[in-house]
Write a protein that holds these residues in place. Sequence first.
Motif, mmCIF file in Angstrom:
data_model
loop_
_atom_site.group_PDB
_atom_site.id
_atom_site.type_symbol
_atom_site.label_atom_id
_atom_site.label_comp_id
_atom_site.label_asym_id
_atom_site.label_seq_id
_atom_site.Cartn_x
_atom_site.Cartn_y
_atom_site.Cartn_z
ATOM 1 N N CYS A 58 -4.698 -3.113 -2.962
ATOM 2 C CA CYS A 58 -3.704 -2.301 -3.696
ATOM 3 C C CYS A 58 -2.608 -3.191 -4.266
ATOM 4 C CB CYS A 58 -3.094 -1.254 -2.767
ATOM 5 S SG CYS A 58 -4.277 -0.001 -2.282
ATOM 6 N N ASP A 68 0.857 -1.193 0.000
ATOM 7 C CA ASP A 68 0.000 0.000 0.000
ATOM 8 C C ASP A 68 0.894 1.245 0.000
ATOM 9 O OD1 ASP A 68 -2.226 1.688 0.196
ATOM 10 O OD2 ASP A 68 -2.349 1.504 2.380
ATOM 11 N N GLN A 74 1.068 4.187 -2.723
ATOM 12 C CA GLN A 74 0.794 5.576 -2.351
ATOM 13 C C GLN A 74 1.992 6.497 -2.631
ATOM 14 O OE1 GLN A 74 -2.659 4.543 0.903
ATOM 15 N NE2 GLN A 74 -0.722 5.265 1.703
ATOM 16 N N HIS A 84 -6.303 3.184 -6.235
ATOM 17 C CA HIS A 84 -7.167 3.601 -5.125
ATOM 18 C C HIS A 84 -8.593 3.881 -5.577
ATOM 19 C CE1 HIS A 84 -3.471 3.687 -2.832
ATOM 20 N NE2 HIS A 84 -4.230 3.649 -1.754
ATOM 21 N N HIS A 111 -7.394 -3.251 2.753
ATOM 22 C CA HIS A 111 -7.011 -2.240 1.769
ATOM 23 C C HIS A 111 -5.658 -2.551 1.114
ATOM 24 C CE1 HIS A 111 -6.486 1.680 -0.065
ATOM 25 N NE2 HIS A 111 -5.294 1.754 0.511
HETATM 26 ZN ZN LIG Z 1 -3.806 3.086 0.141
#
Ligand SMILES: [Zn+2]
Length: 384
Positions: free
Chosen positions: A279, A192, A196, A261, A275
């Motif tokens: 991802c 993740d 990001q 996302h 989550h």
């Molecule tokens: Zn995220």
Amino acid sequence: MNFEFATATRIVFGNGAVRQLGQNVKTYGSRALVVTGANPRRAENMLSSLTENGIGSSVFPMTGEPEIVTVENGVAFAKKEQCDFVISIGGGSVIDTGKAIATMMKNEGALLDYLEIIGRGQALKKRGAPFIAIPTTAGTGAEVTRNAVLASPEHKVKVSLRSPMMLPTVAVIDPELTYDLPPALTATTGLDALTQLIEPYVCLRANPMTDSFCVDGIHRAARSLREAVFNGQDESARADMSLASLFGGLALANAGLGAVHGFAGPIGGMFPAPHGAVCAALLPHVMAANIRALRERDPHNFALIRYYRIAAILTDNPHATADAGVEWVQKLVSDLPVPRLGAYGLREEHVADVVAKAANASSMKANPIVLTPEELAQTLRLAL
Ligand SMILES: [Zn+2]
């Protein structure tokens, strides 16, 4: 070039930082609501640091994803216990819960009044109670973001409570807290973090400040994520991943994200998939789809050059092609203990529905190129 950059008022980073917490938060009041995950023992050092500094605490443990009712219960508990401020120590869910509780301790009315999509989406009127965020995973960067993601089981969606006034007062990042994080959780949260860092770097609202965090963070995640997964006690790998997570949070809160996302919101609302796992499963396929679409329809877009830069950092080869970057991510995801989306019940029959919802997600609007419904569907199928 116009941009704005906002973050937590104060960021404290370093091994052992949590043991000094009491000193750092005395000015916020005499009693803290402490939001923890299912295992409040992780907070013991921090709680004794509060006691040593004459600060009382009321512990609010939570499990699973934050729901609207979790926040409402937390606000009622904080008021009953006469707490002056809120500390969250845990993963992204725990941090988001504390962030929302601190906000609603000072804003009147119901939480639904302020929620986007399922509520009335009103702007918050007041800054919340002081909020201290202490992450125990390295992935979400929630310690420096301005929204809290909350689940509404009856609507089967995840929605955000969002305001610049929700930026935490203090973010305390102590990499030692992540040492006993199991390999699977290190892998999904770490992927993740990598997502990001990649998405804000290529997104439409990228700016020079977020770019520098992204480049440094991608470098750290590339060299340390495997090590953190397979050798959790490695001090420098854990520090790198905590920084990568922080930098990802700084970047996404001030630039935006992208198609990974955009998918993650609806999928997280419809399926019991963490989550980070969503991802991880989508990242290489979205990178490949974006690169292909950019080459076909917008070959002079700055994002295409950035995919080459990302590849150079990931592979440590300045001449790497954008496709080599995708292959590097694909290999990393397949080497790590990360399930595919099918493991959470997502099947071909759900593809059209997920694509329709994802196309309208706010993160999708920052993707460097508009992907067609067919491209989105094909990307999602590859992650099943
Ligand atoms: Zn995220």
